[in-house]
Design an enzyme around this catalytic site. Structure first.
Site, PDB file in Angstrom:
ATOM      1  N   ASP A 110      49.263  56.646  19.132  1.00 24.18           N
ATOM      2  CA  ASP A 110      48.015  55.894  18.985  1.00 24.18           C
ATOM      3  C   ASP A 110      46.960  56.406  19.966  1.00 24.18           C
ATOM      4  O   ASP A 110      45.799  56.645  19.597  1.00 24.18           O
ATOM      5  CB  ASP A 110      48.254  54.408  19.272  1.00 24.18           C
ATOM      6  CG  ASP A 110      49.203  53.748  18.294  1.00 24.18           C
ATOM      7  OD1 ASP A 110      48.738  53.082  17.366  1.00 24.18           O
ATOM      8  OD2 ASP A 110      50.435  53.906  18.471  1.00 24.18           O
ATOM      9  N   THR A 179      51.666  51.175  13.034  1.00 23.08           N
ATOM     10  CA  THR A 179      52.369  51.533  14.273  1.00 23.08           C
ATOM     11  C   THR A 179      53.799  50.987  14.276  1.00 23.08           C
ATOM     12  O   THR A 179      54.720  51.664  14.748  1.00 23.08           O
ATOM     13  CB  THR A 179      51.600  51.015  15.499  1.00 23.08           C
ATOM     14  OG1 THR A 179      50.304  51.615  15.531  1.00 23.08           O
ATOM     15  CG2 THR A 179      52.324  51.365  16.789  1.00 23.08           C
TER      16      THR A 179
END
Length: 362
Positions: A110, A179
């Site tokens: 990320d 995620t």
């Protein structure tokens, strides 16, 4: 011996030489600085600024250039996402809890994807507002220059520049969608996304799948490299929903469309939008509708909204309201996404409209 009987002191000669060198250094360093600043901005000496239209004065930006840079940003971010996952060193940590009580995770994928995507867009379009899911560390800046090449597939679909006021533009970045699934090594759900909204309306969308290297993009009233499928089932649709934030969506969908309805749990809003389209990716499941009934962030849905809108589809709240991509970073009213269907009728007939009492979304 010096003329007129003047004798030159070695110290005086040395001082004179140093002064001369100082003058030359000042002049030449100024010249180099000018050359370097032109190079950094992508310009040529004597040729004026060669950066994106309006990037220097902030007056306008070209949406065609923004699309090219957005595609590049999504791909660059995807390279970081793939590299971190393949290294198997995610440095996973929690940012806290979601409203549903699940862990809101963050990884090195990320963070590194966010840095690549944000700074490429910010360096190219410094006057445009950029909203991104992850924190941007000002001490960890990275200057990433665009080579100013617009890909042939974009030029083929969008022949002319499309300029808009820079102040009307808001960019939404999702550097790693899904995620949770990324940490579980469910790679097919993972995407990187960029969306450009003008006056709050989504006009450019890019969804990139890092592990299959497939990229979908579209511009409203411009063109796209993706299209709708030839047919959809409105009677007993296949409905794609969140596998981790489903809320009451399964119950609502079955009550609305009947027990023959197929529910497809999936990760990532980008993946779910692609499920509605004709995507040449064997790992991509297909659905007729995308429904979400809990709170969702705008960087999750803006790119998909723009792509659907460009193709004649729709993404609204469950009560049929258009979603504005200004102001707060989330929406409370859930969403319904469709293409090649009567979207208004789906909203009206499903009982999701306020007051019908079928969906207790909050």
């Amino acid at each position: 011996m010096a003329p007129m009987g003047i004798r030159l002191s070695p110290l005086g000669v040395a001082v004179f030489c140093l002064l001369g060198l100082g003058v030359l250094y000042h002049l030449y360093s100024g010249f180099l600085a000018g050359r370097f600043s032109l190079f950094s901005l992508g310009g040529e000496p004597g040729g004026g600024a060669a950066g994106p239209a309006g990037a220097a004065d902030g007056a306008t930006v070209d949406l065609r250039e923004m699309l090219a840079v957005s595609v590049l940003a999504a791909v660059r971010g995807g390279e970081e996402v793939r590299r971190v996952r393949e290294s198997n060193v995610l440095h996973e940590k929690s940012k806290g809890k979601t409203r549903e009580g699940a862990e809101d995770k963050m990884t090195s994928g990320d963070v590194l994807s966010n840095r690549k995507m944000f700074y490429l867009l910010k360096t190219t379009f410094p006057t445009v507002q950029i909203n991104t899911e992850e924190h941007v560390d000002a001490t960890d800046q990275e200057v990433i220059l665009w080579d100013r090449k617009i890909p042939e597939d974009i030029l083929k679909e969008i022949a002319a520049p499309k300029e808009v006021p820079a102040e009307s533009v808001t960019v939404w970045i999702d550097p790693l969608d899904a995620t949770q699934e990324y940490t579980e090594d469910l790679r097919k759900y993972v995407t990187t996304m960029v969306c450009v909204a003008v006056n709050g309306k989504p006009v450019l969308g890019v969804i990139h799948k890092p592990f299959s290297k497939y990229t979908a993009w579209a511009m409203v009233d411009g063109g796209s490299n993706v299209k709708a499928r030839t047919s959809y089932n409105e009677k007993t649709p296949r409905i794609v929903v969140s596998r981790s934030h489903s809320g009451m969506v399964k119950q609502v969908a079955l009550q609305t469309f009947g027990n023959q309805t197929t529910i497809i749990p999936a990760g990532g809003a980008g993946y779910k939008v692609l499920a509605l389209l004709d995507v040449p990716d064997k790992s991509q499941e297909k659905a007729d509708l995308y429904i979400h009934v809990t709170y969702i962030k705008k960087w999750d849905i803006c790119a998909g909204n723009a792509i659907l809108k460009a193709l004649g589809g729709h993404m609204t709240t469950l009560s049929g309201e258009e979603i504005s991509y200004t102001g707060s970073d989330g929406i409370e009213g859930g969403l319904l996404a469709s293409i090649s269907m009567n979207h208004q009728a789906l909203n009206a007939e499903s009982g999701w409209k306020k007051g019908r009492g079928m969906c207790h979304c909050k």
